[in-house]
Write a protein that holds these residues in place. Structure first.
Motif, short mmCIF file in Angstrom:
data_model
loop_
_atom_site.label_atom_id
_atom_site.label_comp_id
_atom_site.label_asym_id
_atom_site.label_seq_id
_atom_site.Cartn_x
_atom_site.Cartn_y
_atom_site.Cartn_z
N ALA A 1 1.27 -0.96 0.49
CA ALA A 1 -0.24 0.02 -0.29
C ALA A 1 0.73 1.29 -0.19
O ALA A 1 0.65 2.35 -0.29
CB ALA A 1 -0.94 0.19 1.27
N ASP A 2 2.12 1.58 0.52
CA ASP A 2 2.55 2.47 0.59
C ASP A 2 3.72 2.32 -0.48
O ASP A 2 4.13 3.84 -1.27
CB ASP A 2 3.75 2.07 1.43
N ALA A 3 3.64 1.54 -1.60
CA ALA A 3 4.59 1.59 -2.59
C ALA A 3 3.04 2.45 -3.68
O ALA A 3 3.05 2.87 -4.39
CB ALA A 3 4.64 0.75 -3.22
N ILE A 4 2.18 1.99 -3.79
CA ILE A 4 1.00 2.60 -4.44
C ILE A 4 0.85 3.96 -4.14
O ILE A 4 0.43 5.18 -5.22
CB ILE A 4 -0.04 1.57 -5.16
N HIS A 5 0.50 4.38 -2.87
CA HIS A 5 0.30 5.32 -2.89
C HIS A 5 1.84 6.67 -3.08
O HIS A 5 1.61 7.36 -3.32
CB HIS A 5 0.48 5.63 -0.80
N ALA A 6 3.03 6.29 -3.06
CA ALA A 6 4.32 6.81 -3.09
C ALA A 6 3.73 6.92 -5.17
O ALA A 6 4.36 7.51 -5.21
CB ALA A 6 5.22 6.14 -3.23
N LEU A 7 3.76 5.68 -5.15
CA LEU A 7 3.47 6.08 -6.62
C LEU A 7 2.70 7.07 -6.89
O LEU A 7 2.61 7.72 -7.86
CB LEU A 7 3.22 4.67 -7.47
N ALA A 8 1.12 7.02 -6.59
CA ALA A 8 0.32 8.09 -7.14
C ALA A 8 0.61 9.24 -6.62
O ALA A 8 0.30 10.37 -7.86
CB ALA A 8 -0.95 8.15 -5.68
N LEU A 9 1.97 9.86 -6.02
CA LEU A 9 2.06 11.28 -5.46
C LEU A 9 3.14 11.59 -6.08
O LEU A 9 2.99 12.50 -6.28
CB LEU A 9 2.63 11.37 -4.13
N ILE A 10 3.99 10.65 -6.66
CA ILE A 10 4.76 11.19 -7.85
C ILE A 10 4.64 11.33 -9.70
O ILE A 10 5.47 11.03 -10.16
CB ILE A 10 5.92 10.78 -7.88
N SER A 11 2.90 10.75 -9.58
CA SER A 11 2.74 10.26 -11.02
C SER A 11 2.08 11.21 -11.13
O SER A 11 1.62 12.24 -10.97
CB SER A 11 0.90 8.83 -10.87
N SER A 12 2.10 11.30 -12.76
CA SER A 12 1.81 12.40 -13.86
C SER A 12 0.09 12.39 -13.78
O SER A 12 -0.30 11.31 -13.37
CB SER A 12 2.34 12.18 -15.25
N ARG A 13 0.03 13.31 -13.94
CA ARG A 13 -2.02 13.60 -13.81
C ARG A 13 -2.39 13.35 -15.56
O ARG A 13 -3.74 13.86 -15.48
CB ARG A 13 -2.38 15.01 -13.29
N SER A 14 -1.36 12.97 -16.51
CA SER A 14 -1.56 12.99 -17.89
C SER A 14 -2.25 11.88 -18.58
O SER A 14 -2.26 10.87 -17.54
CB SER A 14 -0.74 13.38 -19.17
#
Length: 135
Positions: A71-84
């Motif tokens: 869950a921490d990985a998917i959360h961190a990934l969301a925070l650094i993800s592009s919004r495109s």
């Protein structure tokens, strides 16, 4: 100067995991995302195993030398993800909250395990736990 490499370690034999990881994009200012198949020997898989992280129970994001798991990985990934793109915006919206990530991730993991079982795929079993070789 090259952009830092961000590693996302996941089970490439899981169609849902593979599709998700191929669609997700990180912002260019963060670095370059490199997908790593957890079923192949690699330095990062050795590090994950040495830390006692069961890759069958969660993907791993390696960012700035730190491992984020499940869950921490998917959360961190969301925070650094592009919004495109629709899927990247949806990913951000769903997993930007640590609480929502913690609730949703076990459901996603259960669905992954069911999918692999239906497809007749074996677990990765990087921790070599007896009885964990098959579903």
């Amino acid at each position: 100067m090259t952009a830092p490499e961000v590693l996302l370690v996941y089970d490439k034999e899981c169609p849902a995991c593979d599709n998700y990881c191929r669609v997700v994009r990180i912002r260019k200012d963060i670095g370059t995302l490199r997908l790593v198949d957890a079923r192949e020997d690699s330095e990062v898989m050795a590090e994950i195993t040495a830390r006692g992280l069961d890759i069958d129970q969660g993907m791993v994001l390696k960012l700035d030398g730190q491992l984020y798991y499940g869950a921490d990985a998917i959360h961190a990934l969301a925070l650094i993800s592009s919004r495109s793109g629709v899927l990247n915006r949806l990913n951000y919206w769903m997993f930007r909250s640590p609480r929502l990530s913690a609730v949703a991730y076990p459901i996603l993991r259960w669905a992954r395990n069911l999918l692999l079982k239906l497809l007749g795929k074996r677990k990765i079993n990087n921790l070599k736990q007896p009885g964990n070789e098959r579903f």
